[in-house]
Design an enzyme around this catalytic site. Structure first.
Site, PDB file in Angstrom:
ATOM      1  N   PHE A 283      -3.624   2.814  15.138  1.00 56.46           N
ATOM      2  CA  PHE A 283      -4.075   3.559  14.073  1.00 56.46           C
ATOM      3  C   PHE A 283      -5.305   3.418  13.123  1.00 56.46           C
ATOM      4  CE2 PHE A 283      -1.585   7.772  13.742  1.00 56.46           C
ATOM      5  CZ  PHE A 283      -0.802   7.807  14.754  1.00 56.46           C
TER       6      PHE A 283
ATOM      7  N   PRO B 227      -1.092 -12.143  10.464  1.00 58.97           N
ATOM      8  CA  PRO B 227      -1.322 -12.062  11.892  1.00 58.97           C
ATOM      9  C   PRO B 227      -1.726 -10.531  12.222  1.00 58.97           C
ATOM     10  CG  PRO B 227       0.992 -12.626  11.841  1.00 58.97           C
ATOM     11  CD  PRO B 227       0.444 -12.826  10.389  1.00 58.97           C
ATOM     12  N   ASP B 228      -2.502 -10.531  13.044  1.00 58.54           N
ATOM     13  CA  ASP B 228      -2.821  -9.325  13.763  1.00 58.54           C
ATOM     14  C   ASP B 228      -1.997  -8.707  14.932  1.00 58.54           C
ATOM     15  OD1 ASP B 228      -4.075  -6.858  14.877  1.00 58.54           O
ATOM     16  OD2 ASP B 228      -5.967  -7.074  13.865  1.00 58.54           O
ATOM     17  N   ILE B 229      -0.885  -8.047  14.367  1.00 60.71           N
ATOM     18  CA  ILE B 229       0.143  -7.609  15.297  1.00 60.71           C
ATOM     19  C   ILE B 229      -0.524  -6.900  16.796  1.00 60.71           C
ATOM     20  CG2 ILE B 229       2.308  -6.666  15.577  1.00 60.71           C
ATOM     21  CD1 ILE B 229       2.591  -6.973  12.500  1.00 60.71           C
TER      22      ILE B 229
ATOM     23  N   LYS C 249     -10.152  -4.343  19.086  1.00 64.04           N
ATOM     24  CA  LYS C 249      -8.814  -4.655  19.582  1.00 64.04           C
ATOM     25  C   LYS C 249      -8.427  -4.554  20.725  1.00 64.04           C
ATOM     26  CE  LYS C 249      -7.091  -3.806  14.766  1.00 64.04           C
ATOM     27  NZ  LYS C 249      -6.131  -4.526  13.892  1.00 64.04           N
TER      28      LYS C 249
ATOM     29  N   LYS D 100       9.134 -15.765 -11.927  1.00 62.77           N
ATOM     30  CA  LYS D 100       8.276 -14.606 -12.348  1.00 62.77           C
ATOM     31  C   LYS D 100       6.990 -15.326 -13.086  1.00 62.77           C
ATOM     32  CE  LYS D 100       8.106 -10.546 -15.179  1.00 62.77           C
ATOM     33  NZ  LYS D 100       8.985  -9.733 -16.268  1.00 62.77           N
TER      34      LYS D 100
ATOM     35  N   ASN E  90       0.830  -1.085  -0.026  1.00 61.79           N
ATOM     36  CA  ASN E  90      -0.174  -0.060   0.002  1.00 61.79           C
ATOM     37  C   ASN E  90       0.758   1.246   0.154  1.00 61.79           C
ATOM     38  OD1 ASN E  90       0.739   1.107   2.792  1.00 61.79           O
ATOM     39  ND2 ASN E  90       0.001  -1.076   3.318  1.00 61.79           N
TER      40      ASN E  90
ATOM     41  N   LYS F 182     -12.862  -0.339  15.820  1.00 58.52           N
ATOM     42  CA  LYS F 182     -11.670  -0.832  15.793  1.00 58.52           C
ATOM     43  C   LYS F 182     -11.028  -0.898  17.133  1.00 58.52           C
ATOM     44  CE  LYS F 182      -9.932  -0.570  11.174  1.00 58.52           C
ATOM     45  NZ  LYS F 182      -9.020   0.231  10.349  1.00 58.52           N
TER      46      LYS F 182
ATOM     47  N   ASP G  17      -3.409  -7.190   5.320  1.00 55.80           N
ATOM     48  CA  ASP G  17      -4.106  -8.056   6.208  1.00 55.80           C
ATOM     49  C   ASP G  17      -3.898  -9.554   5.644  1.00 55.80           C
ATOM     50  OD1 ASP G  17      -5.390  -6.452   8.091  1.00 55.80           O
ATOM     51  OD2 ASP G  17      -6.751  -5.497   6.707  1.00 55.80           O
TER      52      ASP G  17
END
Ligand code: PMT
Length: 397
Positions: free
Chosen positions: A324, A306-308, A342, A289, A210, A338, A279
């Site tokens: 964030f 994994p969601d750190i 979390k 390639k 991203n 969120k 994600d």
């Protein structure tokens, strides 16, 4: 105005090609509301003129110990007494040698010698002059005396050689000046920060990523460092220089970021998760390639990363966790969701189109007491306000 607005600084300029950067530094300081005075050595005036510095600082520029504008002929006292910080940029090898030897033969060296405030030197010289044992002895002696050194940096030099001795850029010195004046709100705390994007390989050439630039996370790292914290920064692939004095760990994928955080988290009191972590990752990245061939469509098989942040927050004795959220719509609603999901005490919400890659941002904080808009501003300024909010929350806990 930033955190340095109203501060009283004297900028000293000695002889060196890097003196042109002092003009930019003066501009940055004045723009941020610093009450700036400028004094120059005779050699300094050969590289940038007093007229230029007067125009930039909006104040008379001083070059002479016997300046008739100072009624009692005590320029060295008159010009230094009300200053909170003297910054010499560039500081030549000759000037550093003079200070280390306690010499005071011209206005600037006399001013430094007679000062009651802190002194910051931004050295600028040829690599061999910097390496010279005499220079190194002088630098060590001044450090022992409590003088602050801003750089030098490694890199290409005006003389055509390469190595240590290049003066820091104006923005980097400005950053260290801001740090000097920042209140030590997180003194003694250990802060772990993630920043930037992650890259998930599709094949040896392509990745899923991203457009996070890392600017927000790096600004938070700087603000935490300036507040006195020991900072570890786990950075995804970004092209930013690490803030000085911060431990930086470079990673590429979400799994690498997770491993680095798992390793560092037992030694941290505060975890600030600014990174835009992918994600999902490709289940089996191709080892060669992928060729276009005749296929009209290509399907990638993805699996969850994994969601750190959620993992850190779920630890038995978690650090103080800050998340964030970058949203494209319904900012408050998604941010609150969120934060609850979390299970974190504080979440900083921003809009994708305002935050990603930009120098400025607009942030609203969400905690148990509701929403706290930090307003719009440079990422550095917002990071300082975030640190203030964290420090206030930790103080009342
Ligand atoms: O880097 P810049 O260009 O300056 O841009 C800054 C930013 C927009 C990236 C930053 O301000 C920001 O908003 N970061 C969070 C991006 C986001 O929306 O994250 P998220 O909603 O996917 O995740 C929420 C939180 O969980 C974040 O704290 C994130 O770091 C964390 N997370 C998410 C997924 C995952 N697998 N692990 C995580 O730790």
């Amino acid at each position: 105005m930033t955190g340095v607005g109203g501060r009283r600084v004297l900028l000293g300029i000695t002889g060196g090609v890097a003196a042109y950067k002092a003009a930019d530094l003066a501009r940055l300081l004045v723009k941020s509301g610093v009450d700036l005075r400028v004094a120059m050595t005779e050699a300094g005036t050969r590289f940038v003129t007093p007229v230029t510095m007067q125009a930039l600082s909006g104040q008379p520029v001083y070059t002479d110990l016997w300046d008739p504008r100072i009624p009692d002929n005590m320029a060295h006292i008159e010009l230094s007494r009300d200053r909170e910080l003297i910054v010499i940029a560039p500081a030549s090898a000759d000037f550093i040698g003079k200070l280390a030897g306690g010499l005071a033969g011209d206005l600037l060296s006399t001013l430094c010698s007679a000062r009651r405030c802190a002194l910051m030197l931004a050295p600028a010289m040829n690599v061999e002059m910097w390496r010279n044992p005499a220079t190194q002895r002088n630098v060590a002696a001044l450090r022992d005396d409590g003088v602050i050194f801003a750089g030098p940096a490694d890199g290409d030099q005006a003389c055509g050689e390469t190595g240590m001795g290049r003066m820091l850029e104006a923005g980097e010195i400005f950053d260290l000046i801001q740090g000097f004046f920042a209140p030590r709100l997180l003194q003694g705390r250990r802060v772990l920060i993630t920043a930037g994007p992650t890259e998930e390989p599709i094949d040896p050439v392509r990745v899923i990523t991203n457009s996070s630039s890392g600017k927000m996370g790096f600004a938070v790292a700087r603000a935490a460092r300036d507040a006195g914290a020991r900072v570890t920064l786990v950075a995804g692939p970004v092209s930013l220089d690490g803030p000085a004095g911060v431990i930086r760990i470079n990673v590429r994928t979400a799994e690498e970021m997770f491993a680095a955080v798992q390793n560092a988290v037992p030694d941290c009191d505060i975890f600030i998760s600014v990174a835009a972590v992918a994600d999902y990752r490709v289940k089996r990245p191709a080892t060669q390639k992928i060729k276009k061939g005749n296929q009209r469509a290509l399907t990638l098989d993805l699996e969850e990363n994994p969601d750190i942040l959620a993992w850190v927050a779920a630890r038995p004795r978690p650090p103080f966790c800050v998340g964030f959220a970058a949203e494209s719509e319904n900012l408050a609603e998604h941010a609150m969701e969120k934060r609850a999901k979390k299970r974190i005490p504080l979440l900083a919400a921003n809009l994708v189109h305002e935050a990603l890659g930009a120098d400025d941002n607009s942030i609203t904080l969400f905690d148990d007491r509701g929403a706290h808009p930090l307003g719009r501003g440079a990422k550095g300024e917002l990071a300082r306000r975030l640190v203030e909010h964290i420090a206030a929350m930790l103080d009342v806990k």
